[in-house]
Design a protein around this motif. Structure first.
Motif, PDB file in Angstrom:
ATOM      1  N   GLY A 289      11.576 -57.041  16.373  1.00 56.05           N
ATOM      2  CA  GLY A 289      12.996 -57.299  16.587  1.00 56.05           C
ATOM      3  C   GLY A 289      13.312 -57.977  17.917  1.00 56.05           C
ATOM      4  N   ASN A 290      12.289 -58.178  18.733  1.00 56.21           N
ATOM      5  CA  ASN A 290      12.508 -58.771  20.053  1.00 56.21           C
ATOM      6  C   ASN A 290      11.675 -60.032  20.192  1.00 56.21           C
ATOM      7  OD1 ASN A 290      13.885 -56.310  21.589  1.00 56.21           O
ATOM      8  ND2 ASN A 290      12.275 -55.527  20.244  1.00 56.21           N
ATOM      9  N   LYS A 291      12.234 -61.028  20.853  1.00 57.74           N
ATOM     10  CA  LYS A 291      11.477 -62.245  21.075  1.00 57.74           C
ATOM     11  C   LYS A 291      10.744 -62.080  22.400  1.00 57.74           C
ATOM     12  CE  LYS A 291      12.012 -67.182  20.375  1.00 57.74           C
ATOM     13  NZ  LYS A 291      10.932 -67.466  21.341  1.00 57.74           N
ATOM     14  N   LEU A 292       9.469 -61.739  22.309  1.00 56.00           N
ATOM     15  CA  LEU A 292       8.709 -61.489  23.530  1.00 56.00           C
ATOM     16  C   LEU A 292       8.020 -62.771  23.960  1.00 56.00           C
ATOM     17  CD1 LEU A 292       7.238 -58.095  22.342  1.00 56.00           C
ATOM     18  CD2 LEU A 292       9.101 -58.458  23.980  1.00 56.00           C
ATOM     19  N   SER A 293       7.868 -62.952  25.256  1.00 58.41           N
ATOM     20  CA  SER A 293       7.172 -64.146  25.708  1.00 58.41           C
ATOM     21  C   SER A 293       6.461 -63.875  27.029  1.00 58.41           C
ATOM     22  CB  SER A 293       8.164 -65.310  25.841  1.00 58.41           C
ATOM     23  OG  SER A 293       8.327 -65.712  27.175  1.00 58.41           O
ATOM     24  N   MET A 294       5.226 -64.393  27.111  1.00 58.08           N
ATOM     25  CA  MET A 294       4.415 -64.198  28.320  1.00 58.08           C
ATOM     26  C   MET A 294       5.101 -64.819  29.527  1.00 58.08           C
ATOM     27  SD  MET A 294       1.676 -62.530  28.875  1.00 58.08           S
ATOM     28  CE  MET A 294       1.590 -62.053  30.579  1.00 58.08           C
ATOM     29  N   MET A 295       5.814 -65.941  29.325  1.00 59.05           N
ATOM     30  CA  MET A 295       6.522 -66.594  30.440  1.00 59.05           C
ATOM     31  C   MET A 295       7.546 -65.632  31.032  1.00 59.05           C
ATOM     32  SD  MET A 295       5.584 -69.394  31.487  1.00 59.05           S
ATOM     33  CE  MET A 295       6.903 -70.145  32.419  1.00 59.05           C
ATOM     34  N   GLN A 296       8.322 -64.978  30.129  1.00 57.81           N
ATOM     35  CA  GLN A 296       9.339 -64.037  30.621  1.00 57.81           C
ATOM     36  C   GLN A 296       8.704 -62.816  31.265  1.00 57.81           C
ATOM     37  OE1 GLN A 296      12.897 -63.282  28.465  1.00 57.81           O
ATOM     38  NE2 GLN A 296      12.656 -65.111  27.202  1.00 57.81           N
ATOM     39  N   ILE A 297       7.593 -62.359  30.680  1.00 57.09           N
ATOM     40  CA  ILE A 297       6.898 -61.194  31.254  1.00 57.09           C
ATOM     41  C   ILE A 297       6.444 -61.538  32.678  1.00 57.09           C
ATOM     42  CG2 ILE A 297       4.851 -59.714  31.035  1.00 57.09           C
ATOM     43  CD1 ILE A 297       5.150 -60.063  27.943  1.00 57.09           C
ATOM     44  N   LEU A 298       5.874 -62.734  32.849  1.00 57.04           N
ATOM     45  CA  LEU A 298       5.403 -63.150  34.181  1.00 57.04           C
ATOM     46  C   LEU A 298       6.552 -63.299  35.166  1.00 57.04           C
ATOM     47  CD1 LEU A 298       2.676 -65.716  33.036  1.00 57.04           C
ATOM     48  CD2 LEU A 298       2.242 -63.632  34.348  1.00 57.04           C
ATOM     49  N   GLN A 299       7.756 -63.536  34.637  1.00 55.42           N
ATOM     50  CA  GLN A 299       8.927 -63.639  35.523  1.00 55.42           C
ATOM     51  C   GLN A 299       9.580 -62.283  35.773  1.00 55.42           C
ATOM     52  OE1 GLN A 299      11.261 -66.715  33.638  1.00 55.42           O
ATOM     53  NE2 GLN A 299       9.666 -68.224  34.071  1.00 55.42           N
ATOM     54  N   GLY A 300       8.894 -61.218  35.381  1.00 54.28           N
ATOM     55  CA  GLY A 300       9.404 -59.881  35.683  1.00 54.28           C
ATOM     56  C   GLY A 300      10.407 -59.356  34.673  1.00 54.28           C
ATOM     57  N   GLU A 301      10.422 -59.938  33.477  1.00 50.68           N
ATOM     58  CA  GLU A 301      11.287 -59.419  32.415  1.00 50.68           C
ATOM     59  C   GLU A 301      10.419 -58.716  31.361  1.00 50.68           C
ATOM     60  OE1 GLU A 301      13.847 -62.685  31.077  1.00 50.68           O
ATOM     61  OE2 GLU A 301      13.669 -63.453  33.115  1.00 50.68           O
ATOM     62  N   GLN A 302      11.049 -58.097  30.384  1.00 52.59           N
ATOM     63  CA  GLN A 302      10.355 -57.427  29.274  1.00 52.59           C
ATOM     64  C   GLN A 302       9.290 -56.466  29.831  1.00 52.59           C
ATOM     65  OE1 GLN A 302       9.266 -60.855  26.856  1.00 52.59           O
ATOM     66  NE2 GLN A 302      11.364 -61.135  26.179  1.00 52.59           N
ATOM     67  N   CYS A 303       8.018 -56.584  29.380  1.00 56.68           N
ATOM     68  CA  CYS A 303       6.975 -55.688  29.913  1.00 56.68           C
ATOM     69  C   CYS A 303       6.852 -55.841  31.435  1.00 56.68           C
ATOM     70  CB  CYS A 303       5.608 -55.986  29.301  1.00 56.68           C
ATOM     71  SG  CYS A 303       5.587 -56.355  27.537  1.00 56.68           S
ATOM     72  N   GLY A 304       7.178 -57.016  31.944  1.00 54.42           N
ATOM     73  CA  GLY A 304       7.038 -57.313  33.371  1.00 54.42           C
ATOM     74  C   GLY A 304       8.058 -56.614  34.260  1.00 54.42           C
ATOM     75  N   VAL A 305       9.054 -55.941  33.656  1.00 60.11           N
ATOM     76  CA  VAL A 305       9.976 -55.131  34.464  1.00 60.11           C
ATOM     77  C   VAL A 305       9.165 -54.045  35.183  1.00 60.11           C
ATOM     78  CG1 VAL A 305      11.862 -53.439  34.309  1.00 60.11           C
ATOM     79  CG2 VAL A 305      12.004 -55.579  33.038  1.00 60.11           C
ATOM     80  N   CYS A 306       8.154 -53.528  34.512  1.00 68.07           N
ATOM     81  CA  CYS A 306       7.340 -52.448  35.095  1.00 68.07           C
ATOM     82  C   CYS A 306       5.932 -52.913  35.464  1.00 68.07           C
ATOM     83  CB  CYS A 306       7.224 -51.290  34.118  1.00 68.07           C
ATOM     84  SG  CYS A 306       8.821 -50.608  33.668  1.00 68.07           S
ATOM     85  N   HIS A 307       5.299 -53.688  34.577  1.00 73.30           N
ATOM     86  CA  HIS A 307       3.915 -54.093  34.848  1.00 73.30           C
ATOM     87  C   HIS A 307       3.908 -55.161  35.928  1.00 73.30           C
ATOM     88  CE1 HIS A 307       1.920 -51.573  31.956  1.00 73.30           C
ATOM     89  NE2 HIS A 307       3.013 -51.716  31.217  1.00 73.30           N
ATOM     90  N   GLY A 308       3.174 -54.888  36.993  1.00 76.43           N
ATOM     91  CA  GLY A 308       3.213 -55.747  38.167  1.00 76.43           C
ATOM     92  C   GLY A 308       4.156 -55.185  39.211  1.00 76.43           C
ATOM     93  N   ALA A 309       4.949 -54.175  38.850  1.00 77.39           N
ATOM     94  CA  ALA A 309       5.854 -53.535  39.820  1.00 77.39           C
ATOM     95  C   ALA A 309       5.459 -52.065  39.995  1.00 77.39           C
ATOM     96  CB  ALA A 309       7.297 -53.659  39.344  1.00 77.39           C
ATOM     97  N   VAL A 310       5.622 -51.260  38.951  1.00 71.59           N
ATOM     98  CA  VAL A 310       5.279 -49.839  39.053  1.00 71.59           C
ATOM     99  C   VAL A 310       4.141 -49.437  38.116  1.00 71.59           C
ATOM    100  CG1 VAL A 310       7.555 -49.126  39.838  1.00 71.59           C
ATOM    101  CG2 VAL A 310       7.064 -49.182  37.392  1.00 71.59           C
ATOM    102  N   ALA A 311       3.659 -50.346  37.307  1.00 75.47           N
ATOM    103  CA  ALA A 311       2.524 -50.042  36.420  1.00 75.47           C
ATOM    104  C   ALA A 311       1.482 -51.145  36.605  1.00 75.47           C
ATOM    105  CB  ALA A 311       3.004 -49.944  34.976  1.00 75.47           C
ATOM    106  N   PHE A 312       0.325 -51.003  35.979  1.00 78.81           N
ATOM    107  CA  PHE A 312      -0.804 -51.909  36.286  1.00 78.81           C
ATOM    108  C   PHE A 312      -0.367 -53.378  36.231  1.00 78.81           C
ATOM    109  CE2 PHE A 312      -1.470 -51.292  31.643  1.00 78.81           C
ATOM    110  CZ  PHE A 312      -1.495 -52.614  31.239  1.00 78.81           C
ATOM    111  N   PRO A 313      -0.993 -54.213  37.073  1.00 77.92           N
ATOM    112  CA  PRO A 313      -0.497 -55.587  37.230  1.00 77.92           C
ATOM    113  C   PRO A 313      -0.819 -56.516  36.056  1.00 77.92           C
ATOM    114  CG  PRO A 313      -2.373 -55.188  38.686  1.00 77.92           C
ATOM    115  CD  PRO A 313      -2.046 -53.878  38.029  1.00 77.92           C
ATOM    116  N   LEU A 314      -0.098 -57.615  35.996  1.00 77.76           N
ATOM    117  CA  LEU A 314      -0.203 -58.555  34.881  1.00 77.76           C
ATOM    118  C   LEU A 314      -1.518 -59.322  34.881  1.00 77.76           C
ATOM    119  CD1 LEU A 314       3.488 -59.798  34.903  1.00 77.76           C
ATOM    120  CD2 LEU A 314       2.385 -58.325  33.197  1.00 77.76           C
ATOM    121  N   THR A 315      -2.260 -59.265  35.958  1.00 82.75           N
ATOM    122  CA  THR A 315      -3.583 -59.900  35.985  1.00 82.75           C
ATOM    123  C   THR A 315      -4.571 -59.168  35.079  1.00 82.75           C
ATOM    124  OG1 THR A 315      -3.821 -58.652  38.025  1.00 82.75           O
ATOM    125  CG2 THR A 315      -3.501 -61.021  38.240  1.00 82.75           C
ATOM    126  N   GLU A 316      -4.228 -57.940  34.653  1.00 89.03           N
ATOM    127  CA  GLU A 316      -5.115 -57.181  33.759  1.00 89.03           C
ATOM    128  C   GLU A 316      -4.809 -57.558  32.312  1.00 89.03           C
ATOM    129  OE1 GLU A 316      -7.539 -54.823  35.135  1.00 89.03           O
ATOM    130  OE2 GLU A 316      -6.904 -56.287  36.629  1.00 89.03           O
TER     131      GLU A 316
END
Ligand code: HEC
Ligand code: HEC
Ligand code: HEC
Length: 172
Positions: free
Chosen positions: A125-152
């Motif tokens: 139901g959600n349009k997920l995108s790696m670009m948005q995640i890398l910009q700190g949205e979607q999963c990137g709200v937490c991953h790279g901030a308070v959970a394991f980083p996006l390099t993993e």
């Protein structure tokens, strides 16, 4: 408390592979008398399952194996909701499939931390995108901030895609 503080600041610590003393971490006031009272990250975190990145702790393992037992509610009437349901994402992409585990998240988080302001509670139901995640949205709200980083990459892209993973046996 020391452990929770460490989770909250995991984005800031230890790129070089060691824990910063609190007085040098650019977060705590080195002149504060509290510095001498707080447990140092190196002392608190070195006893937990080690990681090679973030704040150098495998937090899900620490919780699942009982190394830590954080208090889940302040008020006894607060309902704890655990959900053991994996969602597979990125079924058509080129990278390995993304497995989103509800269990590993709801051990720490409430449904309302994600639903519905980050993600509609509907598979696909959600349009997920790696670009948005890398910009700190979607999963990137937490991953790279308070959970394991996006390099993993492979911790999210964890399910091999049959057929693509194997190189062709016939040289051309
Ligand atoms: C926190 C989890 C997470 C991490 C870490 C992560 N990704 Fe993703 N990635 C996703 C999600 C979610 C999608 C979107 C899936 C969908 O479209 O359904 C995605 C999509 C992609 C896509 C587009 C789809 C495809 O397969 O072509 C690429 C490329 C990609 N990621 C590469 C990477 C690379 C490279 C890294 C590491 C540098 C990485 N990702 C790290 C979660 C993650
Ligand atoms: C860390 C964020 C996060 C938390 C916390 C979370 N969810 Fe989800 N949930 C997701 C994502 C991401 C999806 C998949 C959305 C998609 O596929 O577009 C999802 C999907 C769902 C779905 C759809 C499943 C289906 O079969 O279609 C339901 C229902 C759901 N969540 C319920 C819950 C409940 C109940 C809780 C609390 C116990 C919870 N979620 C906690 C992120 C979260
Ligand atoms: C609201 C915050 C939040 C969001 C949003 C979020 N995560 Fe997480 N995630 C966490 C926390 C906290 C952990 C546990 C700490 C850690 O492993 O660093 C975690 C752990 C994980 C794990 C590791 C599970 C394990 O067993 O070790 C995976 C995989 C993961 N997340 C994938 C995703 C994907 C994919 C998305 C987006 C669809 C996402 N997360 C969105 C907070 C979040």
């Amino acid at each position: 408390m020391a452990v929770l503080a460490a989770i909250l600041f995991s984005g800031n610590v230890a790129a070089a592979g060691s824990w910063q003393p609190l007085q040098n971490d650019d977060l705590h006031d080195p002149a504060s008398p509290a510095i001498g009272l707080l447990q140092q990250p190196a002392e608190a975190l070195s006893k937990l399952p080690p990681d090679t990145t973030g704040n150098l702790v495998r937090w899900v393992e620490a919780l699942e194996k009982g190394h830590i037992e954080p208090r889940s509610n302040i008020f006894p009437e607060t309902k704890i909701n655990l959900l053991d349901k994996d969602i597979l994402m990125n079924l058509k992409g080129g990278t390995p499939i993304v497995r989103f585990p509800h269990r590993a998240h709801t051990l720490w988080l409430d449904c309302a931390n994600c639903h519905d302001h980050l993600f509609k509670a509907q598979t696909g139901g959600n349009k997920l995108s790696m670009m948005q995640i890398l910009q700190g949205e979607q999963c990137g709200v937490c991953h790279g901030a308070v959970a394991f980083p996006l390099t993993e990459c492979n911790r999210c892209h964890s399910v091999p895609r049959p057929g693509i993973a194997k190189p062709s046996a016939t040289p051309r």
